[in-house]
Design an enzyme around this catalytic site. Structure first.
Site, short mmCIF file in Angstrom:
data_model
loop_
_atom_site.label_atom_id
_atom_site.label_comp_id
_atom_site.label_asym_id
_atom_site.label_seq_id
_atom_site.Cartn_x
_atom_site.Cartn_y
_atom_site.Cartn_z
N CYS A 216 0.84 -8.67 0.91
CA CYS A 216 0.07 -7.49 0.53
C CYS A 216 0.38 -7.07 -0.91
O CYS A 216 1.54 -7.15 -1.32
CB CYS A 216 0.43 -6.31 1.43
N HIS A 217 -0.63 -6.59 -1.59
CA HIS A 217 -0.43 -6.11 -2.96
C HIS A 217 0.12 -4.69 -2.95
O HIS A 217 -0.40 -3.84 -2.22
CB HIS A 217 -1.78 -6.10 -3.70
N MET B 210 -4.69 -3.21 5.59
CA MET B 210 -3.32 -3.34 6.08
C MET B 210 -2.59 -2.00 6.04
O MET B 210 -1.77 -1.71 6.91
CB MET B 210 -2.54 -4.40 5.28
N GLU B 211 -2.92 -1.16 5.05
CA GLU B 211 -2.32 0.17 5.00
C GLU B 211 -2.77 0.99 6.21
O GLU B 211 -1.97 1.68 6.85
CB GLU B 211 -2.73 0.89 3.70
N ASP C 280 8.92 5.86 20.42
CA ASP C 280 10.31 6.28 20.24
C ASP C 280 10.55 7.69 20.76
O ASP C 280 11.58 7.97 21.39
CB ASP C 280 10.67 6.22 18.75
#
Lengths: 159, 159, 159, 159, 159, 159
Positions: D81-82, D116-117, D131
């Site tokens: 990823c950039h 992707m973000e 969690d």
């Protein structure tokens, strides 16, 4: 002392300082760096043959990915480096004469060069080769970590 | 192939893999690594004289701190390194014959060695020296990045 | 409400809070998690054949390394997770019926479990598979991200 | 193989590689991703009622913040990823039928998309829900992690 | 100069250096730090009323989580701090007289104290309060950032 | 409530949220922040004399570098801050009347201000001063952490 020969990161009062690049123009900047990793015969033997059947495949793949990810961490590692977006990081590794040669090319469209990204990418890839092979040869040595070329800024460079 | 000459990070199916150290004993482990940074005359001239009046002071201080902080990032940078607490990271830099010699010693009380921490610390310090001096000499070359010694694990090492 | 059914990270005044593990004993703790990545026929076709000649090799290697490195970042990503050393992170990926199954096992010798490390490792590996294949199939879906088993703490778990 | 169906991150020599985006145009790019988190009755009971008096408030707030911060770490987690600046990351969580639905929208003004973000933000938020609730239900399962839509690049996408 | 009054991080040659803690004993170490954040009337008005209906809830929750996560980053931020596992980080915020008082308590079972973790957690929480409220009052001032107490090491401290 | 007095990071449903800056214009934005660090006589005595022969040199150099590096981590530390490239971070420290005054100026060419980068840089430098001197004076107090001025955005500010 003339402007050309000053250490850019040391200010007038002899303190470390980031360079202000707000006045620089945004251009495509490219830099390529190299690192050489010298291994012993036992490691070289494991790399023998084509990549598909030797250990070279996973070792080099791991080093390439580590180098790419390392290049992206450059501004976190080198204190006075500017954080900047990257257009590309590319790492190639070739192997001959017991020496792996890592080349890393980084590109940005930005206000400052990417030499440190290229050098950091090459160094982290080389360190990863060390880590992957150290059980066989803890005496592996990394050398010739250096800038090969850069372009796109005020002054180009060719090693 | 004998156990001693296997690449510890490549598993039976030829994939990269972290070593399981859960069965190892907790001991004090120490490693020292080195990196040499070769600069041109123009940089060397700036380091001339005592540290107090030359540029050497802030340049070396910056490199030392970067190396210490870099050593702490080792497990984030080297894909198959274990994250572990560190008892100490120490970096020294000496300068002679246009060559800065960086030495990094790392210590942990843990289950695995700290070679990679020492090598990463030395490398990041060396890269920072490059960054601090590249405006004067972009041809600076880092060489002899290697492990000098390690102790505390199953097998000690001396370069 | 009984002790067993309380949300451990919400304190009496309804605020998010890290659990204090200082009184827990140090044991070897293991957790395994899974994630499934469903791809289309076009991606599956690229994975066809043995790993040596298909695209599966570099895609899976990249995902495995990303998962291992991601597991090491767990305490930076999950707000109330404890930072802890890891003895091992292992990731396997198998592929059948257009579905890649990622399994991540994490181990620590510590005071708290490593479920989140296993789940984070599996998730980051799965996300990396998405990234590597999204040009061919942006509709890839990740499912069944869940804990398979954990042991070493006060109460073991088996899915 | 046609251009459209190639894995963009695998180069001609079958190695993992970042895409060079230096030639792409800078546009506003938006992506939205989703993740679904399925909990048991005991967890759902704690979320019952309005947000002000249930445990839902602090649990969801924590997950939202973790997702936003996780999205900002995308280029550190996903190897190819950039790194890029982000104009916005927004996370919403709704809850019905024992299922929390996380939606993450990311925006950039840049040369490459932010799928992707968005996916990483949604995943980290979902992992954080796990969690926060795992003491009550360790069997929580995350599913349907997928891209809903993206726009601003060469080709838009709608799930 | 007597041992007690030496700066522990400056070595004999006047260089910054991490303290070697390998010889220290592993004990439970606790530290509590404070920070005070002074806001104007307009911000205070938004915090008025019970937490459930005022803006105080999400603002304080965000600051608490940021502080906990910041405390976990201490050894990455403070150059000569040791990376170490943490057993607990707890942050409380109270508000009276236009002043938010942040308290952060950190615990470790380790060889060195956690003052810096407590101070960093309190500081990051305070900075986050600033960030959340700066649109209403950019003049917010953080003061009284200090150690309240520590115990578990060679010498306890009480402010 | 008027637009001017709203908390920008709390959305209509009372949840924490990043501001969408995609519609803002790209300008050079500058911010300067300050922090004051009050030490006791014993620390002050060590700083006595010129920087070359006192402990002030390495202590301040370390704090300056930590502050610069800390400013670069701002978007990782402050949950709702935008990640952005930085053109410059500059830190100065002066010392008088037992008080070290840290000033940090950050610059970006971007869509959002850099107040948080300036404040984070000043805070991390101040915390590092604490760390470097805490063996002599654990009672050191950091105060007056505040924005001095900012410019380049919709509304300038002057303390």
């Amino acid at each position: 002392m003339s402007e050309e020969t000053k250490l850019s990161h040391i200010d007038a009062s002899n303190r470390a300082s980031m360079v202000d690049v707000s006045g620089k123009s945004t251009t495509i900047r490219i830099a390529t760096a190299e690192a050489q990793v010298r291994v012993n015969e036992a490691v070289a033997a494991q790399f023998d043959g084509t990549e598909l059947v030797s250990k070279k495949g996973p070792v080099f793949q791991t080093a390439i990915l580590a180098g790419v990810m390392g290049a992206k961490q450059t501004s976190s590692l080198i204190p006075l480096c500017h954080p900047l977006p990257l257009d590309s990081v590319k790492i190639d590794i070739t192997f001959a004469d017991r020496t792996a040669t890592v080349r890393c090319t980084a590109k940005t469209t930005g206000k400052t060069g990417v030499e440190m990204e290229a050098l950091t990418g090459a160094s982290v890839a080389a360190l990863t080769l060390y880590d992957m092979c150290k059980a066989v040869d803890p005496g592996i040595t990394i050398s010739q970590v250096r800038l090969l070329e850069k372009s796109g800024g005020k002054s180009d460079y060719q090693a």
